[in-house]
Scaffold this motif. Structure first.
Motif, PDB file in Angstrom:
ATOM      1  N   THR A  14       0.857  -1.181   0.000  1.00 19.50           N
ATOM      2  CA  THR A  14       0.000   0.000   0.000  1.00 19.50           C
ATOM      3  C   THR A  14       0.893   1.231   0.000  1.00 19.50           C
ATOM      4  OG1 THR A  14      -0.146  -0.034   2.399  1.00 19.50           O
ATOM      5  CG2 THR A  14      -1.898  -1.150   1.189  1.00 19.50           C
ATOM      6  N   PRO A  15       0.476   2.283  -0.666  1.00 25.81           N
ATOM      7  CA  PRO A  15       1.323   3.474  -0.756  1.00 25.81           C
ATOM      8  C   PRO A  15       1.492   4.156   0.603  1.00 25.81           C
ATOM      9  CG  PRO A  15      -0.568   3.637  -2.243  1.00 25.81           C
ATOM     10  CD  PRO A  15      -0.740   2.412  -1.430  1.00 25.81           C
ATOM     11  N   THR A  16       2.633   4.793   0.761  1.00 22.62           N
ATOM     12  CA  THR A  16       2.853   5.605   1.948  1.00 22.62           C
ATOM     13  C   THR A  16       1.950   6.832   1.852  1.00 22.62           C
ATOM     14  OG1 THR A  16       4.615   6.874   0.890  1.00 22.62           O
ATOM     15  CG2 THR A  16       5.266   4.875   2.088  1.00 22.62           C
ATOM     16  N   PRO A  17       1.723   7.536   2.956  1.00 21.08           N
ATOM     17  CA  PRO A  17       0.885   8.742   2.888  1.00 21.08           C
ATOM     18  C   PRO A  17       1.416   9.786   1.908  1.00 21.08           C
ATOM     19  CG  PRO A  17       1.106   8.043   5.158  1.00 21.08           C
ATOM     20  CD  PRO A  17       2.032   7.167   4.343  1.00 21.08           C
ATOM     21  N   LEU A  18       2.733   9.925   1.818  1.00 20.76           N
ATOM     22  CA  LEU A  18       3.285  10.919   0.896  1.00 20.76           C
ATOM     23  C   LEU A  18       3.087  10.506  -0.561  1.00 20.76           C
ATOM     24  CD1 LEU A  18       4.635  13.647   0.891  1.00 20.76           C
ATOM     25  CD2 LEU A  18       6.843  12.503   0.964  1.00 20.76           C
ATOM     26  N   LEU A  19       3.236   9.221  -0.850  1.00 24.69           N
ATOM     27  CA  LEU A  19       2.959   8.753  -2.211  1.00 24.69           C
ATOM     28  C   LEU A  19       1.482   8.917  -2.533  1.00 24.69           C
ATOM     29  CD1 LEU A  19       3.793   7.530  -4.885  1.00 24.69           C
ATOM     30  CD2 LEU A  19       3.634   5.259  -3.833  1.00 24.69           C
ATOM     31  N   ARG A  20       0.618   8.625  -1.584  1.00 23.98           N
ATOM     32  CA  ARG A  20      -0.820   8.825  -1.798  1.00 23.98           C
ATOM     33  C   ARG A  20      -1.105  10.304  -2.056  1.00 23.98           C
ATOM     34  NH1 ARG A  20      -3.754   5.531  -3.738  1.00 23.98           N
ATOM     35  NH2 ARG A  20      -3.767   4.035  -2.062  1.00 23.98           N
ATOM     36  N   ALA A  21      -0.425  11.196  -1.332  1.00 25.27           N
ATOM     37  CA  ALA A  21      -0.603  12.637  -1.558  1.00 25.27           C
ATOM     38  C   ALA A  21      -0.195  13.017  -2.977  1.00 25.27           C
ATOM     39  CB  ALA A  21       0.202  13.433  -0.536  1.00 25.27           C
ATOM     40  N   LEU A  22       0.919  12.454  -3.454  1.00 24.18           N
ATOM     41  CA  LEU A  22       1.353  12.714  -4.827  1.00 24.18           C
ATOM     42  C   LEU A  22       0.294  12.244  -5.814  1.00 24.18           C
ATOM     43  CD1 LEU A  22       3.438  13.587  -6.956  1.00 24.18           C
ATOM     44  CD2 LEU A  22       4.486  11.314  -6.703  1.00 24.18           C
ATOM     45  N   GLN A  23      -0.270  11.076  -5.584  1.00 26.80           N
ATOM     46  CA  GLN A  23      -1.295  10.545  -6.471  1.00 26.80           C
ATOM     47  C   GLN A  23      -2.540  11.426  -6.476  1.00 26.80           C
ATOM     48  OE1 GLN A  23      -1.560   6.693  -4.644  1.00 26.80           O
ATOM     49  NE2 GLN A  23      -0.032   5.779  -5.999  1.00 26.80           N
ATOM     50  N   VAL A  24      -2.957  11.884  -5.307  1.00 26.20           N
ATOM     51  CA  VAL A  24      -4.137  12.751  -5.202  1.00 26.20           C
ATOM     52  C   VAL A  24      -3.863  14.089  -5.891  1.00 26.20           C
ATOM     53  CG1 VAL A  24      -5.562  14.071  -3.578  1.00 26.20           C
ATOM     54  CG2 VAL A  24      -5.079  11.652  -3.145  1.00 26.20           C
ATOM     55  N   LEU A  25      -2.687  14.658  -5.663  1.00 23.98           N
ATOM     56  CA  LEU A  25      -2.346  15.935  -6.301  1.00 23.98           C
ATOM     57  C   LEU A  25      -2.291  15.786  -7.822  1.00 23.98           C
ATOM     58  CD1 LEU A  25       0.333  17.100  -3.741  1.00 23.98           C
ATOM     59  CD2 LEU A  25      -1.841  18.267  -4.215  1.00 23.98           C
ATOM     60  N   ALA A  26      -1.752  14.676  -8.304  1.00 26.71           N
ATOM     61  CA  ALA A  26      -1.720  14.445  -9.754  1.00 26.71           C
ATOM     62  C   ALA A  26      -3.140  14.304 -10.311  1.00 26.71           C
ATOM     63  CB  ALA A  26      -0.890  13.204 -10.066  1.00 26.71           C
TER      64      ALA A  26
END
Length: 134
Positions: A14-26
């Motif tokens: 599962t993605p880390t919170p920061l990777l999830r943030a990058l995905q949401v921002l993208a």
């Protein structure tokens, strides 16, 4: 504090919170570019919501800037590739170039530039979804 990937019941990381943030921002950048297309289409032929189009450009700068910061941190910690971080930075910079050439007298540059920006934003979104936490 180091972020580590956890494994779900399906065996996928599962993605880390920061990777999830990058995905949401993208993803937000993709929606923003769609909004930009809608407002740009309303600008012709009689002029339209140019304030909305300009506000959308500012929002794209903010979203892509935050994505660039997240990508840089993820890259520095070895969680994403340099290519993904560079793509994120490229989208951020290209957004400012688009804003600089965004006028009625430079539409011959702005419209193809918007196509390039759209391709970059969609590529960033898809690449961020494919990124795996390490």
């Amino acid at each position: 504090m180091a972020q580590t990937a956890t494994t779900s019941s399906s065996g996928l990381a599962t993605p880390t919170p920061l990777l999830r943030a990058l995905q949401v921002l993208a993803g937000l950048a993709v929606l923003n570019v769609l909004f930009q297309f809608i407002t740009a289409g309303q600008l012709f032929p009689s002029g339209g919501p140019d304030q909305l189009h300009a506000a959308g450009a500012i929002l794209l700068h903010v979203v892509s800037g935050l994505a660039t910061i997240a990508a840089f941190v993820l890259w520095r910690t070895g969680r994403i590739t340099l290519g993904l971080a560079a793509l994120t930075f490229g989208v951020f910079v290209w957004g400012f170039i688009q804003a600089a050439i965004g006028g009625y007298d430079t539409l011959y540059l702005h419209v193809p530039g918007a196509m390039l920006l759209t391709g970059g934003v969609v590529w960033l979104f898809l690449a961020s979804l494919r990124a795996r936490s390490r």
